[in-house]
Design a protein around this motif. Structure first.
Motif, PDB file in Angstrom:
ATOM      1  N   GLY A  28       0.469  -1.024  -0.077  1.00  0.00           N
ATOM      2  CA  GLY A  28      -0.002  -0.013  -0.256  1.00  0.00           C
ATOM      3  C   GLY A  28       0.343   0.751   0.157  1.00  0.00           C
ATOM      4  O   GLY A  28       2.217   1.575   0.337  1.00  0.00           O
ATOM      5  N   LYS A  29      -0.158   2.574   0.166  1.00  0.00           N
ATOM      6  CA  LYS A  29       0.957   2.909  -0.466  1.00  0.00           C
ATOM      7  C   LYS A  29       0.066   4.603   0.791  1.00  0.00           C
ATOM      8  O   LYS A  29      -1.218   4.979   0.307  1.00  0.00           O
ATOM      9  CB  LYS A  29       1.045   4.078  -1.655  1.00  0.00           C
ATOM     10  N   ASN A  61       2.813  14.500  -7.399  1.00  0.00           N
ATOM     11  CA  ASN A  61       1.542  13.996  -7.851  1.00  0.00           C
ATOM     12  C   ASN A  61       1.026  14.458  -9.297  1.00  0.00           C
ATOM     13  O   ASN A  61       0.500  15.871  -8.924  1.00  0.00           O
ATOM     14  CB  ASN A  61       0.934  14.164  -7.142  1.00  0.00           C
ATOM     15  N   ASP A  66      -5.295  10.865  -6.660  1.00  0.00           N
ATOM     16  CA  ASP A  66      -5.233  10.147  -5.245  1.00  0.00           C
ATOM     17  C   ASP A  66      -3.683   9.270  -5.233  1.00  0.00           C
ATOM     18  O   ASP A  66      -3.744   8.437  -6.094  1.00  0.00           O
ATOM     19  CB  ASP A  66      -6.101   9.280  -5.027  1.00  0.00           C
ATOM     20  N   GLU A  67      -3.411  10.486  -4.792  1.00  0.00           N
ATOM     21  CA  GLU A  67      -1.971   9.858  -4.391  1.00  0.00           C
ATOM     22  C   GLU A  67      -1.536   8.264  -3.028  1.00  0.00           C
ATOM     23  O   GLU A  67      -0.190   7.869  -3.279  1.00  0.00           O
ATOM     24  CB  GLU A  67      -0.976  10.707  -3.525  1.00  0.00           C
ATOM     25  N   ALA A  68      -2.009   7.583  -2.757  1.00  0.00           N
ATOM     26  CA  ALA A  68      -2.556   6.852  -1.950  1.00  0.00           C
ATOM     27  C   ALA A  68      -2.589   5.724  -2.523  1.00  0.00           C
ATOM     28  O   ALA A  68      -2.676   4.607  -2.789  1.00  0.00           O
ATOM     29  CB  ALA A  68      -3.544   7.191  -0.901  1.00  0.00           C
ATOM     30  N   GLY A  69      -3.690   5.625  -4.321  1.00  0.00           N
ATOM     31  CA  GLY A  69      -3.990   4.945  -4.879  1.00  0.00           C
ATOM     32  C   GLY A  69      -2.029   4.320  -6.065  1.00  0.00           C
ATOM     33  O   GLY A  69      -1.616   5.095  -6.138  1.00  0.00           O
ATOM     34  N   LEU A  70      -2.144   2.888  -5.721  1.00  0.00           N
ATOM     35  CA  LEU A  70      -0.860   2.772  -6.496  1.00  0.00           C
ATOM     36  C   LEU A  70      -0.618   2.847  -7.841  1.00  0.00           C
ATOM     37  O   LEU A  70      -1.591   2.669  -8.629  1.00  0.00           O
ATOM     38  CB  LEU A  70      -0.451   1.381  -5.367  1.00  0.00           C
ATOM     39  N   ARG A  71       0.319   2.994  -7.896  1.00  0.00           N
ATOM     40  CA  ARG A  71       0.632   2.990 -10.039  1.00  0.00           C
ATOM     41  C   ARG A  71       2.088   2.276 -10.215  1.00  0.00           C
ATOM     42  O   ARG A  71       2.478   1.435  -9.368  1.00  0.00           O
ATOM     43  CB  ARG A  71       1.315   4.563  -9.790  1.00  0.00           C
ATOM     44  N   ASP A  74       5.358   2.295  -7.849  1.00  0.00           N
ATOM     45  CA  ASP A  74       5.087   2.022  -6.958  1.00  0.00           C
ATOM     46  C   ASP A  74       5.861   0.275  -6.967  1.00  0.00           C
ATOM     47  O   ASP A  74       6.261   0.374  -5.785  1.00  0.00           O
ATOM     48  CB  ASP A  74       4.215   2.352  -6.103  1.00  0.00           C
ATOM     49  N   THR A 197       3.185  -3.885 -13.018  1.00  0.00           N
ATOM     50  CA  THR A 197       1.620  -3.931 -12.455  1.00  0.00           C
ATOM     51  C   THR A 197       1.599  -5.673 -11.513  1.00  0.00           C
ATOM     52  O   THR A 197       1.689  -6.590 -11.784  1.00  0.00           O
ATOM     53  CB  THR A 197       0.518  -3.478 -13.281  1.00  0.00           C
TER      54      THR A 197
END
Length: 361
Positions: A28-29, A61, A66-71, A74, A197
């Motif tokens: 997670g992030k 960003n 949404d910075e919490a979303g994994l990309r 990451d 991914t």
């Protein structure tokens, strides 16, 4: 205000956690510290058995999403730090942990081969063939994989399961060795992926069972023979100290006489020691291009400035200062290579295992 200042930036922690009774890890992030993240997970009803920080720092960003979303990036950061996704168990494995053995049949073979090409501006072509299939990739010297490769072979020699990931810069090769019911054999799988991914397809190019001794002998001896052969060029791959480069180019000149040259003459010599890199048409450089070679779309590239030089006022210094300056330069590298010098890369444990204590080829 610059464009960069206009973008959203946050302190971000990339983390992995395992809940009680779970087989593996989740990634997670969040824009919080690891302690705060753990507290938030517990507050949300998660029973945390372990939590680890993968990376933390300022994250840009540019889309303001949404910075919490994994990309994708990451996942890359996790993979290059030793994490691997287990597609069978649908979870992540921490560094040192093995995924479940792949749900596919592995043919038993004995025709394993490895071949290396000529280094090209820090990229080293490698072909591994087994059972009629061939994996082709180019190792990158800034992420030199060969120490990990030898450690992987040592685990195979010990009869242990092991894995490592070779970072190719926006692609990677995963090397797996699984245990088998037969102690003398190992199940090797090598996968190439350009999709980091979590749900991305892992392209397993090679998947076979082979005698452990055969695997170690072919792969280790192949590396050693290449490193001692005429195709390997450390100037295109590894860091080469000035003293070694000077001795190679001027075998009949005493390095101590170098101190009597002018600053301009010394810097010209140092510039001449800087290697020129060959680039095929598939690896053209956007900077440092100094001309075209002949045939096959080959181009030549050199760094814009010498990597080692004396200052302009060197001529006015006394002998002691001049000597001290040149002595400091002795250990500086004249190449842009970061990879290890493969000529010196040995594994005594493997040589003992293979009976090569008198010196592997």
């Amino acid at each position: 205000m610059t464009n960069l200042d206009d973008k959203a930036q946050d302190f971000v922690t990339l983390f992995a956690f395992r809940t009680v009774g779970a087989d593996g890890w989740e990634i997670g992030k969040a824009t919080a510290s690891l302690d705060q993240i753990q507290a938030d997970l517990v507050a949300n009803g998660q029973h945390i058995e372990d939590i680890r920080q993968i990376r933390s720092g300022i994250s840009l960003n540019p889309e303001g999403g949404d910075e919490a979303g994994l990309r994708d990036l990451d996942y890359w950061l996790a993979i290059e730090r030793g994490w691997a996704f287990d597609y069978v168990a649908n979870c992540w494995r921490a560094p040192g942990e093995m995924p479940q053995q792949f749900e596919r049949d592995a043919a038993s073979i004995d025709d394993l081969k490895i071949a290396f090409g000529t280094p090209e501006a820090g990229a080293l072509p490698i072909n591994i063939s087994a059972g009629g299939d061939t994996l082709k990739f180019a190792a990158v010297d800034v992420n030199c994989p060969f120490e990990d490769f030898l450690t992987w072979l040592e685990h195979i020699a010990d009869g242990k399961a092991a894995r490592f990931t070779a970072n190719l810069k926006w692609a990677y090769v995963e090397f797996f060795a699984f245990n088998t019911p037969v102690d003398e054999t190992t199940h090797i799988a090598i996968a190439l992926s350009k999709d980091p991914t979590r749900a991305g397809a892992r392209n397993i190019v090679l998947d076979f069972e082979i005698a452990r001794r055969t695997a170690v002998a072919v792969l280790y001896h192949g590396l050693r023979q290449y490193a001692q052969g005429p195709v390997y060029d450390p100037y295109q791959w590894s860091a080469v100290p000035l003293a070694e480069a000077f001795a190679d180019k001027f075998p009949n000149r005493v390095y101590a006489d170098f101190i009597n040259d002018t600053a301009a003459a010394i810097n010209k010599t140092l510039w001449d020691l800087t290697p020129v890199y060959s680039l095929t048409s598939s690896r053209k450089a956007s900077t440092g291009l100094i001309g075209s070679g002949e045939g096959d779309g080959e181009q030549m590239m050199r760094f814009d400035n010498p990597l080692c030089e004396v200052p302009d006022d060197f001529d006015a210094w006394d002998v002691v200062l001049r000597q001290a300056c040149l002595d400091d330069l002795l250990t500086e590298s004249v190449t842009g290579g970061w990879g290890e010098d493969l000529r010196d890369l040995r594994a005594s444990k493997l040589e003992i295992y293979l009976g090569d204590v008198s010196g592997a080829p």
